[in-house]
Design a protein around this motif. Structure first.
Motif, PDB file in Angstrom:
ATOM      1  N   SER A  51       0.843  -1.208   0.000  1.00 26.32           N
ATOM      2  CA  SER A  51       0.000   0.000   0.000  1.00 26.32           C
ATOM      3  C   SER A  51       0.864   1.237   0.000  1.00 26.32           C
ATOM      4  N   ALA A  56     -14.251  13.072   1.930  1.00 30.17           N
ATOM      5  CA  ALA A  56     -14.637  11.706   1.576  1.00 30.17           C
ATOM      6  C   ALA A  56     -15.611  11.717   0.414  1.00 30.17           C
ATOM      7  N   ASN A  99     -14.181  11.887  -2.765  1.00 30.31           N
ATOM      8  CA  ASN A  99     -13.350  10.732  -3.065  1.00 30.31           C
ATOM      9  C   ASN A  99     -11.868  10.970  -2.874  1.00 30.31           C
ATOM     10  N   ASN A 131      -8.599  10.514  -0.685  1.00 28.53           N
ATOM     11  CA  ASN A 131      -8.114   9.574   0.297  1.00 28.53           C
ATOM     12  C   ASN A 131      -7.225  10.273   1.316  1.00 28.53           C
ATOM     13  N   ASP A 185      -4.847  10.404   4.492  1.00 31.83           N
ATOM     14  CA  ASP A 185      -3.987   9.397   5.096  1.00 31.83           C
ATOM     15  C   ASP A 185      -3.686   9.742   6.554  1.00 31.83           C
ATOM     16  N   VAL A 227      -2.886  14.185   2.012  1.00 33.36           N
ATOM     17  CA  VAL A 227      -3.660  13.645   0.887  1.00 33.36           C
ATOM     18  C   VAL A 227      -2.658  13.327  -0.231  1.00 33.36           C
ATOM     19  N   ASP A 235      -4.126  15.263  -5.449  1.00 33.27           N
ATOM     20  CA  ASP A 235      -5.414  15.785  -4.978  1.00 33.27           C
ATOM     21  C   ASP A 235      -5.255  17.051  -4.130  1.00 33.27           C
TER      22      ASP A 235
END
Ligand code: ASP
Ligand code: MG
Length: 414
Positions: free
Chosen positions: A202, A290, A293, A295, A297, A316, A320
């Motif tokens: 990941s 959210a 969309n 993500n 962290d 992020v 983004d």
């Protein structure tokens, strides 16, 4: 046995792959094979879709990009038959590999491996399965599993036929303690626990699709990452070849505290200054993110001193960054803050190891080592088996090297 794009990049390499398969069959092993598209093919197919129409139907995208794997499965089967090996190609829909209908990023729901097993048992017929593809049963449409998805196909097939092991043949000879291009003294790991690999994958170690590791963990499929460039004739199929085994932690005898270090420069930091320290503020910030969309962290919030306001920092994906700033700015009245600032020249360094569960002070050591090198830490997050540090991007390599030595991961000088 799964072979990635670079391993099947041309007919010569496909011949080499066939020899790997023949070696295992001749040694008496029962095998099934999963292949990717030839290197560069999927990119080309995606490009054509975009060229055809910037906005295109995801079902037709799948129809186009799934073709890459179809070609390789057929070609490898032809070469295997030429070598006297009984083989047959299988498209995802023929197996079938049933998925949901999230076109372009479908998830595997079910595979029945009985037919593949029966054919091998009855007439030693090797199944050569096209990776990446699936079938949405209800609509009868082709699906694909997302970039890098043939790793996931391979682990799923391995689970379905109850294989002892899923060998992923690729252009690297295993999983390393960190990126060898940054730390030349990075070592290949003999074994990595599923959970650790999940973190490593990941966090940017691009050896395997993250979902394949998840699947391996859930179904307990041992995954062995090894090089397809080793000459097939040099390998004794009864020996243990070089590579990295991803397995249950119970199988790993000597557990080091730290197993690997991952890093990513594709991070951006956003700080919301002087937000009210009251219930609902975090929800007001992260809800809209959210919905967009994005993500998120790392999240760091301070306990306010005056009981009124505090700062909240999060990260992020760099791509983004601007969109995130816009989303938060738009929600300003609902959130209530004084200032918004951020940075894109940041990097996240993550230190991973299941041994951390039982050792204290692992992160503390890193803080002193980085302080000695005057590397400032902007944010810290921790979990059971990992901690991550946000630092200035300029110090990425120095930080990774420092931590790599600190935790005893360097290989001995030759
Ligand atoms: N060919 C697909 C891709 O390039 C799937 C894979 O190779 O794993 O993403
Ligand atoms: Mg891949």
């Amino acid at each position: 046995m799964k072979f990635g794009g670079t391993s099947v990049a041309d007919i010569d390499r496909i011949r080499n792959v066939a020899l790997h398969v023949k070696r295992e069959v001749d040694a008496g092993h029962e095998v099934a094979v999963v292949v990717s598209a030839m290197a560069g093919t999927t990119n080309k197919l995606i490009e054509w879709c975009r060229e055809a129409a910037a906005l295109h139907d995801a079902r037709e995208y799948d129809a186009v990009v799934a073709s890459g794997e179809q070609v390789t499965a057929g070609l490898l089967t032809i070469v295997l038959e030429g070598l006297g090996i009984n083989a047959r190609s299988w498209q995802g829909w023929q197996v079938p590999i049933l998925t949901d209908n999230a076109h372009g990023a479908a998830r595997i729901i079910e595979i029945n491996g009985a037919e593949l097993v029966r054919r091998f048992k009855e007439r030693k017929e090797v199944a050569v399965v096209a990776g990446f593809q699936g079938l949405h049963k209800e609509t009868g449409r082709l699906t694909t599993l997302g970039r890098g998805g043939s790793d996931t196909s391979a682990v799923a097939i391995a689970a379905a036929i109850r294989a002892d092991r899923c060998d992923i043949y690729t252009d690297v000879d295993g999983v390393y303690t960190t990126d060898p291009r940054v730390v030349p003294r990075a070592r290949r790991l003999d074994k990595v626990a599923f959970e650790e690999m999940l973190e490593l994958a990941s966090l940017g170690a691009k050896v395997l699709q993250v979902r394949s590791v998840e699947l391996g963990m859930v179904h307990n499929v041992r995954i062995f990452v090894r090089s397809s460039f080793d000459r097939p004739q040099d390998i004794d199929p009864h020996d243990s070849p070089p590579g990295t085994l991803i397995c249950d932690e119970g199988e790993i005898m000597e557990q080091q505290t730290v197993t690997g270090i991952a890093f990513s420069r594709d991070e951006a930091q956003i700080s919301v200054r002087e937000v009210l320290d009251k219930p609902g503020v975090a929800a007001a910030i992260f809800g809209p993110l959210a919905e967009a969309n994005i993500n998120v962290d790392m999240i760091v919030q301070n306990v306010s001193a005056d009981g009124k306001t505090t700062d909240l920092t999060f990260t992020v994906p760099a791509a983004d960054y601007q969109r995130s700033l816009d989303v938060v700015a738009k929600a300003r009245s609902a959130i209530g803050y004084a200032r918004l600032d951020g940075a894109t020249d940041v990097a996240k360094i993550s230190v991973i190891g299941i041994g951390m569960r039982s050792h204290a002070g692992v992160a503390a050591k890193a803080f002193s080592a980085l302080a000695e090198r005057s590397i400032n830490i902007r944010a810290i997050t921790t979990s059971e088996i990992k901690f991550s540090l946000l630092i200035d991007a300029a110090f990425t390599e120095l930080a990774v090297r420092t931590l790599h030595s600190l935790y005893g991961l360097d290989k001995a000088a030759p």
